[in-house]
Design an enzyme around this catalytic site. Structure first.
Site, PDB file in Angstrom:
ATOM      1  N   GLY A 136       0.835  -1.196   0.000  1.00 49.04           N
ATOM      2  CA  GLY A 136       0.000   0.000   0.000  1.00 49.04           C
ATOM      3  C   GLY A 136       0.867   1.242   0.000  1.00 49.04           C
ATOM      4  N   SER A 170       2.297   5.049   1.198  1.00 47.83           N
ATOM      5  CA  SER A 170       2.741   5.585   2.485  1.00 47.83           C
ATOM      6  C   SER A 170       1.545   6.040   3.314  1.00 47.83           C
ATOM      7  CB  SER A 170       3.691   6.765   2.248  1.00 47.83           C
ATOM      8  OG  SER A 170       4.170   7.257   3.472  1.00 47.83           O
ATOM      9  N   GLY A 171       1.566   5.681   4.594  1.00 45.84           N
ATOM     10  CA  GLY A 171       0.508   6.105   5.504  1.00 45.84           C
ATOM     11  C   GLY A 171      -0.715   5.212   5.528  1.00 45.84           C
ATOM     12  N   ALA A 172      -0.711   4.134   4.727  1.00 42.69           N
ATOM     13  CA  ALA A 172      -1.879   3.246   4.667  1.00 42.69           C
ATOM     14  C   ALA A 172      -1.993   2.346   5.891  1.00 42.69           C
ATOM     15  CB  ALA A 172      -1.839   2.396   3.401  1.00 42.69           C
ATOM     16  N   GLY A 173      -0.885   2.152   6.601  1.00 43.23           N
ATOM     17  CA  GLY A 173      -0.905   1.297   7.786  1.00 43.23           C
ATOM     18  C   GLY A 173      -0.116   0.012   7.637  1.00 43.23           C
ATOM     19  N   LYS A 174       0.747  -0.064   6.620  1.00 36.84           N
ATOM     20  CA  LYS A 174       1.535  -1.277   6.379  1.00 36.84           C
ATOM     21  C   LYS A 174       2.402  -1.635   7.579  1.00 36.84           C
ATOM     22  CE  LYS A 174       3.721   0.306   2.827  1.00 36.84           C
ATOM     23  NZ  LYS A 174       3.131   1.654   2.838  1.00 36.84           N
ATOM     24  N   SER A 226       5.411  -1.717  -3.190  1.00 38.69           N
ATOM     25  CA  SER A 226       5.215  -2.494  -4.432  1.00 38.69           C
ATOM     26  C   SER A 226       3.983  -1.994  -5.196  1.00 38.69           C
ATOM     27  CB  SER A 226       5.157  -3.998  -4.181  1.00 38.69           C
ATOM     28  OG  SER A 226       4.207  -4.378  -3.251  1.00 38.69           O
TER      29      SER A 226
END
Length: 155
Positions: A9, A11-15, A83
């Site tokens: 995901g 940046s900032g999505a919570g990965k 990715s």
């Protein structure tokens, strides 16, 4: 039992938050587990690598190979990496025998508010161009095994 959990995901999505929580849970249950954070791998192995499409593709292939080898040796491997292209994730899926794609889905406005690395602020000031998920492309997964709506819970 080993497999690779591939968390993808922008940046900032919570990965990273999701990856760390999974790592702690699996480790507490007694599993052999490793976490490959895309930023961490980049920092340790090739800190001078840029962010051109070719350099990001090379980085993705390195992470795939690391995850494949760990998994092959009986270690549950959690990968947290942008990715951005489906083709790159399909490459990972083909190379890794037991592959679970996890998509932390999160709206742009929430990602911009979180902005853990200050990337969205820099992009809005014109300091960086092509930020994945803003003015750089991110192809959402079409059929991930797991979707987590991370805007519903920040922890």
């Amino acid at each position: 039992m080993s497999f690779v959990i591939w968390i993808t995901g922008p940046s900032g999505a919570g990965k990273t938050t999701l990856a760390n929580a999974l790592y702690k849970k699996l480790e507490s249950m007694g599993y052999r587990v490793e976490l490959l954070d895309g930023d961490g791998v980049r920092r340790k192995l090739y800190p001078n690598l840029g962010f051109s499409e070719e350099e990001r593709w090379m980085h993705n292939r390195v992470v795939v190979e690391m995850a494949r080898r760990l998994s092959r040796n009986g270690i549950i491997t959690i990968v947290s990496v942008v990715s951005p292209y489906r083709a790159w994730r399909e490459y990972a899926r083909k190379e890794i025998e037991k592959f679970v794609e996890v998509y932390p889905r999160c709206p742009l406005e929430v990602r911009m508010k979180r902005d853990p690395k200050g990337l969205y602020s820099k992009a809005l000031r014109g300091e960086i161009k092509g930020l994945t998920g803003l003015d750089g492309e991110y192809e959402e997964p079409e059929n991930p095994e797991v979707v987590v709506d991370t805007d519903k819970n920040d922890r």
